[in-house]
Design a protein around this motif. Structure first.
Motif, PDB file in Angstrom:
ATOM      1  N   VAL A 198      40.472 -11.528  50.771  1.00 44.82           N
ATOM      2  CA  VAL A 198      41.128 -10.339  51.177  1.00 44.82           C
ATOM      3  C   VAL A 198      40.333  -9.050  50.339  1.00 44.82           C
ATOM      4  O   VAL A 198      40.411  -9.315  49.327  1.00 44.82           O
ATOM      5  N   SER A 199      40.001  -8.165  51.283  1.00 40.81           N
ATOM      6  CA  SER A 199      39.581  -6.993  50.713  1.00 40.81           C
ATOM      7  C   SER A 199      40.366  -5.969  50.464  1.00 40.81           C
ATOM      8  O   SER A 199      41.377  -5.772  51.462  1.00 40.81           O
ATOM      9  N   GLY A 200      40.397  -4.902  49.452  1.00 40.39           N
ATOM     10  CA  GLY A 200      41.155  -3.874  49.377  1.00 40.39           C
ATOM     11  C   GLY A 200      40.821  -3.071  48.095  1.00 40.39           C
ATOM     12  O   GLY A 200      39.886  -3.430  47.633  1.00 40.39           O
ATOM     13  N   PRO A 201      41.750  -2.118  47.629  1.00 39.77           N
ATOM     14  CA  PRO A 201      41.283  -1.384  46.312  1.00 39.77           C
ATOM     15  C   PRO A 201      41.552  -2.455  45.352  1.00 39.77           C
ATOM     16  O   PRO A 201      42.455  -3.296  45.271  1.00 39.77           O
ATOM     17  N   ALA A 202      40.458  -2.069  44.373  1.00 41.21           N
ATOM     18  CA  ALA A 202      40.276  -3.126  43.186  1.00 41.21           C
ATOM     19  C   ALA A 202      40.693  -2.456  41.892  1.00 41.21           C
ATOM     20  O   ALA A 202      40.284  -1.261  41.706  1.00 41.21           O
ATOM     21  N   ILE A 259      29.390   2.849  41.615  1.00 39.89           N
ATOM     22  CA  ILE A 259      30.489   2.243  42.689  1.00 39.89           C
ATOM     23  C   ILE A 259      29.725   1.060  43.421  1.00 39.89           C
ATOM     24  O   ILE A 259      30.527   0.134  43.698  1.00 39.89           O
ATOM     25  N   ALA A 260      28.864   1.212  43.989  1.00 40.79           N
ATOM     26  CA  ALA A 260      28.174   0.126  44.853  1.00 40.79           C
ATOM     27  C   ALA A 260      27.699  -1.067  44.083  1.00 40.79           C
ATOM     28  O   ALA A 260      28.337  -2.086  44.540  1.00 40.79           O
ATOM     29  N   ILE A 261      27.126  -0.848  42.645  1.00 36.41           N
ATOM     30  CA  ILE A 261      26.906  -1.886  42.202  1.00 36.41           C
ATOM     31  C   ILE A 261      28.040  -2.751  41.498  1.00 36.41           C
ATOM     32  O   ILE A 261      28.388  -3.829  41.664  1.00 36.41           O
ATOM     33  N   VAL A 262      29.200  -2.014  40.822  1.00 35.35           N
ATOM     34  CA  VAL A 262      30.333  -2.469  40.308  1.00 35.35           C
ATOM     35  C   VAL A 262      31.249  -3.205  41.325  1.00 35.35           C
ATOM     36  O   VAL A 262      31.491  -4.307  41.268  1.00 35.35           O
ATOM     37  N   ALA A 263      31.313  -2.588  42.683  1.00 37.13           N
ATOM     38  CA  ALA A 263      32.097  -2.853  43.872  1.00 37.13           C
ATOM     39  C   ALA A 263      31.373  -4.331  44.297  1.00 37.13           C
ATOM     40  O   ALA A 263      32.156  -5.206  44.543  1.00 37.13           O
ATOM     41  N   SER A 264      29.895  -4.271  44.511  1.00 30.29           N
ATOM     42  CA  SER A 264      29.265  -5.564  44.786  1.00 30.29           C
ATOM     43  C   SER A 264      29.446  -6.648  43.935  1.00 30.29           C
ATOM     44  O   SER A 264      29.482  -7.809  44.530  1.00 30.29           O
TER      45      SER A 264
END
Length: 530
Positions: free
Chosen positions: A63-67, A264-269
């Motif tokens: 499940v995805s959402g704000p982290a 943002i892209a690297i940490v979120a990935s």
């Protein structure tokens, strides 16, 4: 079966989606508050993560959402860029970078996370949830629901807030949380309640807590929970419309903008890949998620979220584990939770604003306990010190620092153990042509470490149905725990579902493969082991 169509478990998935919705709601709001952005931004991210990413991903359970792990980055990025609108543009660009990473097959990086570290991360998150929710259960709601850091913004530690909450107990909140915990435990344990299991226990305690609190209010009791900081606090439609903004790309070519977009892209990935690996580990059907497709799905979700004023998102362990523990089996649960967020948050928020945070704290405490049960620690202890030490280090580091740094420390310790035990790791892999009915042989090398898991995992995934397979460990002295677990999962689920006649040759007794009694499995021991 290990594969489920979208509507193969409608009743169970809808019930699970409802529980995930109740877990996600306060987290979406709390993470937005901790990030210093409008509350609706967290809801937007949750809605997109549930509906869009849930539909595009091939993960049945994540499940995805704000982290919570991105809150510090979001808060700092808005300060550097100067406005929330410019930050939203960086979220859009970060989503594009994630799509590119998916096409570059960066998702395969997840195959190199050792089981001990993943288990440690899950247990640590469970401990963090419990520590963070106890103050809310007491009615001391000074800490944001989305703040999962050991050192809080106030400068206090999690333990400071925990002990401080004892002096600020709200009697009504404490009654609500204790009753909620009792009902949640009985709902799972008592066989007499089995006929009611179609109704999620989380929904029962939420409804009862609202009714109980209304009784307190109407009777004029001191137990009444009336202040906004003790209740769910969704923004009104007017508040949402007045704070809605679009992304501003005016700083697109600035170095700060580019750096923040990539960050943002690297940490979120990385957080997404960690969660996907953990979710696959928790999946009772042992399904494999295409992590490259997941990165693309997350990228599309972040592009849409950025354009609609939402926070960046990742796949999230708390919501995913709640989904699994509540009986979710397909993507329908994830999508339904996103639909519920949309309908209630943007149409009838006043209903949800009657829910005490204390009862949602009880729901989250149960989620945390299932992630950090004592049996998890016992299992890793019995697996040997080479598994237990990295596991324990990961637990302590994630709880005491944060998710990514803690996992990084755990990985470092795990690699040290691998290097210590296998100074000269060599790996050769023999693969014959794949044709239905052919005999295929996987010849394991003398030393097989977790670094070889990715190759073995991909090979096992593409073994055709109705074939014959020999996994030969006759010349193997050492097989890493992760690879043994992978082979066990293949025996239990994939080989059975695909009607593969499997022969295990030369595996030593301490791998415990000979305790698995399946008709489609033949075990051949070395003569020296007899």
């Amino acid at each position: 079966m290990s594969n489920h169509s979208l509507f193969s478990n409608v009743r169970g998935d809808l019930a699970s989606g409802l529980v995930v919705f109740l877990v996600a709601l306060p987290l979406c709001l709390g993470i937005a508050l901790a990030s210093g952005v409008p509350l609706f931004s967290g809801i937007v991210s949750g809605v997109i993560g549930g509906i869009v990413v849930g539909f595009l991903s091939n993960s049945a359970l994540s499940v995805s959402g704000p982290a919570a792990g991105l809150t510090a980055i979001v808060y700092a990025a808005i300060s550097v860029l100067g406005s929330f609108e410019i930050f939203l543009a960086a979220v859009v660009v970060a989503g594009g970078i994630q799509i590119l990473l998916g096409y570059l097959k960066a998702g395969s990086f997840s195959n190199y996370f050792p089981t001990s570290v993943i288990e440690g991360m899950l247990a640590a998150i469970g401990i963090i949830i419990i520590l963070k929710q106890i103050p809310h259960a007491f009615g001391h709601d000074i800490d944001n629901e989305g703040d999962f850091f050991f050192i809080e913004k106030s400068g206090h530690t999690t333990f400071d807030t925990l002990f401080e909450s004892i002096n600020y107990i709200h009697p009504g909140a404490l009654i609500v949380s204790i009753l909620s915990l009792i009902i949640l435990i009985l709902w799972e344990k008592l066989p007499q309640l089995k006929k009611f299991k179609i109704i999620p226990g989380a929904l029962v305690v939420v409804i009862l807590s609202v009714i109980l609190n209304e009784f307190f209010i109407q009777s004029g009791s001191n137990y009444a929970i009336v202040t906004k900081n003790h209740l769910v606090n969704l923004p009104t439609i007017d508040e949402i419309s007045s704070s809605f903004v679009l992304p501003n790309f005016s700083k697109f070519f600035s170095s700060d903008f580019i750096l923040i977009s990539f960050t943002i892209a690297i940490v979120a990935s990385i957080e997404t890949l960690l969660c996907i690996e953990a979710t696959d580990k928790l999946d009772p059907y042992k399904r494999f998620t295409d992590t490259n497709r997941e990165l693309k799905a997350q990228g599309i979700g972040n592009i849409i979220s950025g354009f609609l004023g939402g926070l960046p998102m990742t796949s999230v362990v708390v919501r995913s584990s709640a989904n699994i523990n509540s009986g979710g089996k397909t993507k329908l649960a994830t999508i339904f939770h996103g639909l519920l967020l949309f309908v209630f948050a943007f149409s009838i928020p006043f209903i949800l604003n009657k829910i005490p945070l204390a009862t949602l704290a009880a729901v989250l405490i149960m989620v945390g306990y299932k992630l950090a049960k004592p049996s998890v620690f016992v299992h890793l202890w019995k697996s040997g010190y080479s598994q237990f030490v990295p596991f324990l280090v990961t637990v302590i580091a994630v709880v005491g620092i944060d998710l990514l740094k803690g996992v990084g420390i755990g990985l470092f310790v795990s690699v040290l153990f691998i290097l210590y035990q296998n100074l000269k790791i060599a790996y050769s892999f023999k693969k014959e042509s794949f044709h239905d009915g052919d005999l295929m042989t996987i010849q394991l090398a003398q030393e097989v470490s977790f670094l070889n898991k990715a190759a073995i995992k991909n090979t096992l995934r593409y073994i055709p149905e109705n074939s014959k397979l020999v996994i030969d460990a006759s010349n193997t002295n050492y097989i890493d725990f992760d690879v043994v677990e992978l082979i066990k999962d293949f025996i239990h689920v994939q080989s059975k579902d695909k009607n593969i006649q499997l022969t295990l040759k030369g595996f030593k007794e301490h791998y415990n493969l000979d305790t698995i009694a399946f008709k489609h499995v033949i075990i051949e021991k070395n003569s020296s082991d007899n």
